[in-house]
Design a protein around this motif. Structure first.
Motif, PDB file in Angstrom:
ATOM      1  N   ILE A  90       6.926 -10.090   0.841  1.00 42.03           N
ATOM      2  CA  ILE A  90       7.489  -8.791   0.494  1.00 42.03           C
ATOM      3  C   ILE A  90       6.534  -7.689   0.949  1.00 42.03           C
ATOM      4  CG2 ILE A  90       8.522  -7.393  -1.299  1.00 42.03           C
ATOM      5  CD1 ILE A  90       9.830 -10.177  -0.753  1.00 42.03           C
ATOM      6  N   SER A  91       6.873  -7.063   2.063  1.00 42.60           N
ATOM      7  CA  SER A  91       6.047  -5.979   2.597  1.00 42.60           C
ATOM      8  C   SER A  91       6.139  -4.755   1.691  1.00 42.60           C
ATOM      9  CB  SER A  91       6.495  -5.611   4.009  1.00 42.60           C
ATOM     10  OG  SER A  91       6.221  -6.656   4.914  1.00 42.60           O
ATOM     11  N   GLY A  92       4.975  -4.204   1.364  1.00 46.46           N
ATOM     12  CA  GLY A  92       4.917  -2.984   0.571  1.00 46.46           C
ATOM     13  C   GLY A  92       5.131  -3.165  -0.910  1.00 46.46           C
ATOM     14  N   ALA A  93       5.225  -4.418  -1.399  1.00 48.79           N
ATOM     15  CA  ALA A  93       5.496  -4.619  -2.820  1.00 48.79           C
ATOM     16  C   ALA A  93       4.365  -4.097  -3.692  1.00 48.79           C
ATOM     17  CB  ALA A  93       5.740  -6.096  -3.115  1.00 48.79           C
ATOM     18  N   GLY A  94       3.141  -4.163  -3.187  1.00 47.68           N
ATOM     19  CA  GLY A  94       2.002  -3.589  -3.896  1.00 47.68           C
ATOM     20  C   GLY A  94       1.430  -2.455  -3.076  1.00 47.68           C
ATOM     21  N   GLN A  95       1.271  -1.281  -3.676  1.00 51.48           N
ATOM     22  CA  GLN A  95       0.749  -0.123  -2.947  1.00 51.48           C
ATOM     23  C   GLN A  95       0.252   0.911  -3.937  1.00 51.48           C
ATOM     24  OE1 GLN A  95       2.476   2.956  -3.136  1.00 51.48           O
ATOM     25  NE2 GLN A  95       4.394   2.308  -4.068  1.00 51.48           N
ATOM     26  N   ASP A  96      -0.674   1.743  -3.488  1.00 51.45           N
ATOM     27  CA  ASP A  96      -1.207   2.811  -4.336  1.00 51.45           C
ATOM     28  C   ASP A  96      -0.962   4.185  -3.717  1.00 51.45           C
ATOM     29  OD1 ASP A  96      -2.955   2.446  -2.253  1.00 51.45           O
ATOM     30  OD2 ASP A  96      -4.773   2.356  -3.475  1.00 51.45           O
ATOM     31  N   ILE A  97       0.162   4.304  -3.000  1.00 48.66           N
ATOM     32  CA  ILE A  97       0.544   5.577  -2.383  1.00 48.66           C
ATOM     33  C   ILE A  97       1.345   6.418  -3.369  1.00 48.66           C
ATOM     34  CG2 ILE A  97       1.793   6.653  -0.479  1.00 48.66           C
ATOM     35  CD1 ILE A  97       1.431   3.960   1.041  1.00 48.66           C
ATOM     36  N   THR A  98       2.306   5.786  -4.033  1.00 50.69           N
ATOM     37  CA  THR A  98       3.157   6.469  -5.001  1.00 50.69           C
ATOM     38  C   THR A  98       3.073   5.730  -6.340  1.00 50.69           C
ATOM     39  OG1 THR A  98       5.095   5.130  -4.393  1.00 50.69           O
ATOM     40  CG2 THR A  98       4.774   7.208  -3.204  1.00 50.69           C
ATOM     41  N   PRO A  99       3.384   6.417  -7.439  1.00 51.15           N
ATOM     42  CA  PRO A  99       3.304   5.754  -8.744  1.00 51.15           C
ATOM     43  C   PRO A  99       4.284   4.591  -8.891  1.00 51.15           C
ATOM     44  CG  PRO A  99       3.424   8.152  -8.991  1.00 51.15           C
ATOM     45  CD  PRO A  99       3.725   7.845  -7.552  1.00 51.15           C
ATOM     46  N   ASP A 100       5.452   4.708  -8.284  1.00 51.24           N
ATOM     47  CA  ASP A 100       6.492   3.716  -8.513  1.00 51.24           C
ATOM     48  C   ASP A 100       6.898   3.031  -7.219  1.00 51.24           C
ATOM     49  OD1 ASP A 100       8.253   2.208  -9.984  1.00 51.24           O
ATOM     50  OD2 ASP A 100       9.650   3.839 -10.433  1.00 51.24           O
ATOM     51  N   THR A 101       7.412   1.822  -7.353  1.00 47.75           N
ATOM     52  CA  THR A 101       8.003   1.072  -6.247  1.00 47.75           C
ATOM     53  C   THR A 101       9.358   0.564  -6.714  1.00 47.75           C
ATOM     54  OG1 THR A 101       5.820   0.324  -5.521  1.00 47.75           O
ATOM     55  CG2 THR A 101       7.729  -0.844  -4.641  1.00 47.75           C
ATOM     56  N   ILE A 102      10.383   0.824  -5.934  1.00 43.26           N
ATOM     57  CA  ILE A 102      11.738   0.396  -6.267  1.00 43.26           C
ATOM     58  C   ILE A 102      12.068  -0.828  -5.422  1.00 43.26           C
ATOM     59  CG2 ILE A 102      14.146   1.075  -6.474  1.00 43.26           C
ATOM     60  CD1 ILE A 102      12.192   2.795  -8.127  1.00 43.26           C
ATOM     61  N   HIS A 103      12.248  -1.960  -6.079  1.00 44.85           N
ATOM     62  CA  HIS A 103      12.554  -3.199  -5.377  1.00 44.85           C
ATOM     63  C   HIS A 103      14.060  -3.459  -5.390  1.00 44.85           C
ATOM     64  CE1 HIS A 103       8.276  -4.210  -5.438  1.00 44.85           C
ATOM     65  NE2 HIS A 103       8.257  -3.956  -6.736  1.00 44.85           N
ATOM     66  N   LEU A 104      14.614  -3.799  -4.238  1.00 43.48           N
ATOM     67  CA  LEU A 104      15.982  -4.326  -4.155  1.00 43.48           C
ATOM     68  C   LEU A 104      15.858  -5.837  -4.077  1.00 43.48           C
ATOM     69  CD1 LEU A 104      17.796  -1.856  -1.721  1.00 43.48           C
ATOM     70  CD2 LEU A 104      18.328  -2.264  -4.132  1.00 43.48           C
ATOM     71  N   VAL A 105      16.331  -6.526  -5.105  1.00 46.39           N
ATOM     72  CA  VAL A 105      16.069  -7.951  -5.291  1.00 46.39           C
ATOM     73  C   VAL A 105      17.369  -8.740  -5.238  1.00 46.39           C
ATOM     74  CG1 VAL A 105      15.080  -9.699  -6.826  1.00 46.39           C
ATOM     75  CG2 VAL A 105      14.067  -7.409  -6.727  1.00 46.39           C
ATOM     76  N   LEU A 106      17.399  -9.774  -4.408  1.00 44.63           N
ATOM     77  CA  LEU A 106      18.509 -10.720  -4.406  1.00 44.63           C
ATOM     78  C   LEU A 106      18.234 -11.809  -5.434  1.00 44.63           C
ATOM     79  CD1 LEU A 106      19.353 -11.247  -0.613  1.00 44.63           C
ATOM     80  CD2 LEU A 106      20.479  -9.741  -2.260  1.00 44.63           C
ATOM     81  N   ALA A 107      19.213 -12.079  -6.270  1.00 49.12           N
ATOM     82  CA  ALA A 107      19.090 -13.118  -7.300  1.00 49.12           C
ATOM     83  C   ALA A 107      20.477 -13.648  -7.625  1.00 49.12           C
ATOM     84  CB  ALA A 107      18.406 -12.561  -8.548  1.00 49.12           C
ATOM     85  N   LYS A 108      20.509 -14.719  -8.403  1.00 47.95           N
ATOM     86  CA  LYS A 108      21.782 -15.318  -8.808  1.00 47.95           C
ATOM     87  C   LYS A 108      21.940 -15.200 -10.323  1.00 47.95           C
ATOM     88  CE  LYS A 108      22.094 -18.647  -5.000  1.00 47.95           C
ATOM     89  NZ  LYS A 108      22.232 -20.089  -4.625  1.00 47.95           N
ATOM     90  N   ILE A 109      23.115 -14.746 -10.747  1.00 44.34           N
ATOM     91  CA  ILE A 109      23.411 -14.628 -12.170  1.00 44.34           C
ATOM     92  C   ILE A 109      23.705 -16.013 -12.734  1.00 44.34           C
ATOM     93  CG2 ILE A 109      24.973 -13.630 -13.873  1.00 44.34           C
ATOM     94  CD1 ILE A 109      25.445 -11.328 -11.891  1.00 44.34           C
TER      95      ILE A 109
END
Length: 598
Positions: free
Chosen positions: A200-219
């Motif tokens: 996951i590119s960019g999943a951890g970063q200290d540029i902005t306070p928040d990171t919004i992940h779009l995640v594929l998963a199964k219900i």
């Protein structure tokens, strides 16, 4: 030296593609070529002043995962991306209704090429975030757009795409990240997610306070099992920091960076193993699992995510083209400056001559020029298709552009990635031993570019997409429409200074058309797929030869355009017949060889 040649970019954008004509479409009414040039000026300044200076330092000082679980980037990368966000470049193609500039994708793509040429890894942060926010704006509820897209538009958050898992790379039907219902609120249906995401590119970063992940998963099913295959995949918005509407109020979500992947190149951006729902970050007494909001309906996840995946594929091709372009510019300058050896026609000359006087060096420079300019032209042409598919004046025009965009997406991803790497190989070769040292930029360009044939689907996967889904899937109709235009360009070339280009272009188009017929008419539908990558290479060569020819025919085109096209036609187009021959012959060697022979 500058990372880009602005004159080349302006020629492609304005003289060839006529970007200013897009202003006739209602979406871009009131805009002008001067607006587009001013935006490119801004991108070029940021590329040269912010992104390029941190390119080499961030290669040797990679992202680090601290004992506190936080990822820290090279300060130069952080500052460069922050400057990008503060300047508002992430708003280029965003709708005015969402605070954006509403510029054409074609112009935004040209601007991103400048940033990528300067620092491909750092460019990944805004590139992914822009695509992430576009998915939310297209498929999210108004409240989801407000909570999760708007912060990215404003530069308060960055976004990622979370698809692959440690045991499920491109085979997304096998993902095991699960989602359990957790009520609903004004932003939609909530779920608790548990699982692991990899690469996951960019999943951890200290540029902005928040990171919004779009995640594929199964219900989860009622019995706790997971639905099988891709039809059971759903898409979720999973922020690093919870919004106020979350149960118990805002705070850190149940997410953790479990590790960083250490890459051959492309090192300035973090690449992470992301764990969801380990209970390491949720508040005491709170329910375990990362909180996420469903986007769209259950089971629609992969179909929705294809928007971001396809945008990312085109951007991968763009990055590869930008790196090939910069490598060509560097090796060209080196070949004119570096003196070594005597000319072949005068071995007793009193002094060494510039490298550019040697025939093989000239060959490599012209080959790089053709590849770099052809790859960038392909990406800009595809971006223009994206504009027309969304905004053209009639449904027929939009449909035609969409079909062409769908056909060319795997080509746009893979051809610059594969052959841009060849161009970077030649850039090192022109530099000789110096090119293999870290003291010269071409060494890092090659390492950075080596990722592009892999991520967002390997070249083999792109070949399967093109041949199985795009060619065999519609009986070759979209390809036939494209080849009509290729032949029309050959006809125009035949009547002017590009007359020598016409026969080879017609022959290559005919060979590709025949191979498509062989594939769609094969009694065994698996046999052609053993040759999908070769078909992909051949299709890319035909398309790039067409675009190079088309650019060379533009009135007032620089002389180098015609010579790049001539070289590509003379030395590269003959490869098309060789790539396609095994498919036409029905070769099954790869399929029938026993495992012990491999």
């Amino acid at each position: 030296m500058p990372a880009v040649n602005r004159a080349d970019l302006d020629f492609m954008l304005f003289d060839w593609l006529g970007a200013e004509r897009l202003t006739a479409l209602p979406r871009f009414a009131g805009q002008s070529a001067e607006d587009y040039r001013a935006f490119l000026d801004l991108a070029e300044r940021l590329a040269e002043n912010e992104f390029l200076p941190t390119w080499k330092p961030s290669d040797s000082a990679e992202p680090a995962l601290g004992a506190d679980g936080e990822v820290r980037l090279h300060p130069g990368v952080r500052d460069a991306v922050r400057a990008y966000l503060d300047a508002g470049l992430q708003l280029a193609t965003v709708d005015e209704a969402h605070g954006g500039m509403q510029l054409p994708i074609t112009v935004g793509t040209a601007a991103m090429a400048c940033i990528m040429a300067a620092n491909i890894a750092a460019s990944g942060f805004p590139m992914l975030s822009q695509a992430n926010a576009r998915v939310i704006a297209a498929y999210g509820t108004p409240r989801q757009i407000e909570l999760f897209a708007r912060p990215q538009h404003e530069g308060a958050a960055l976004g990622t795409m979370c698809l692959s898992e440690p045991e499920a790379g491109s085979s997304l039907g096998d993902i095991t990240t699960r989602a359990r219902p957790a009520g609903a609120d004004e932003a939609g249906r909530r779920f608790r997610l548990t699982g692991r995401k990899m690469w996951i590119s960019g999943a951890g970063q200290d540029i902005t306070p928040d990171t919004i992940h779009l995640v594929l998963a199964k219900i989860e099913n009622d019995d706790g099992t997971l639905p099988a295959g891709t039809k059971g995949i759903s898409l979720f918005l999973v922020p690093r920091l919870l919004p106020e509407i979350a149960p118990g109020g805002s705070g850190p979500n149940d997410l953790a960076i479990a590790g960083l992947n250490h890459k051959m190149g492309y090192r300035g951006i973090s690449n992470c193993l992301l764990n969801l729902g380990e209970g390491t970050r949720h508040r005491p007494g709170g329910e375990a699992g990362a909180l996420g909001w469903l986007v769209g309906e259950p089971g629609q996840g992969l179909a929705i995510m294809f928007q971001m995946m396809n945008e990312a594929r085109i951007n991968v091709g763009l990055g590869a083209a930008a790196l090939a372009w910069r490598g060509y510019l560097l090796s060209r300058d080196y070949a004119f400056e570096r003196r070594q050896g005597r000319p072949l026609e005068d071995r007793r000359a009193p002094a060494p001559v510039p490298l550019v006087r040697h025939p093989d060096v000239r060959r490599m420079l012209l080959a790089q020029k053709a590849i770099a300019e052809g790859a960038l032209a392909l990406c800009l042409y595809t971006a223009r298709l994206a504009d027309l598919a969304a905004t053209a004046g009639t449904e027929e025009e939009r449909s035609r552009a969409h079909a062409r965009l769908d056909l060319l997406t795997p080509v746009t991803k893979s051809w610059p990635s594969e052959f841009g790497l060849e161009a970077n190989h030649m850039a090192i070769q022109v530099h000789g031993g110096y090119g293999y040292t870290r003291d010269f930029d071409v060494e890092q360009l090659y390492r950075d570019n080596r990722l592009n044939p892999i991520h967002e689907g390997t070249t083999g996967i792109q070949g399967l997409d093109l041949l199985r889904r795009k060619i065999m899937g519609d009986g070759g109709a979209a390809l036939a429409a494209l080849l009509e235009e290729v032949r029309a360009t050959a006809d125009r070339a035949a009547a002017g200074p590009g007359a020598a280009l016409a026969p080879g272009l017609r022959d290559a188009a005919g060979a590709l058309e025949q191979a498509a017929r062989s594939a769609t008419g094969a009694a065994d539908p698996v046999m052609p797929l053993a040759h999908a990558t070769a078909f992909l290479h051949a299709a890319g060569h035909v398309v790039v030869a067409w675009l190079l020819t088309d650019m060379a025919l533009v009135a007032g085109a620089p002389e180098g355009r015609l010579w790049a096209a001539r070289h590509f036609h003379d030395t590269e187009l003959p490869r098309v017949a060789a790539w396609l021959a095994p498919l036409g012959a029905g070769s099954r060697a790869a399929l029938d060889a026993p495992d012990g022979a491999l």
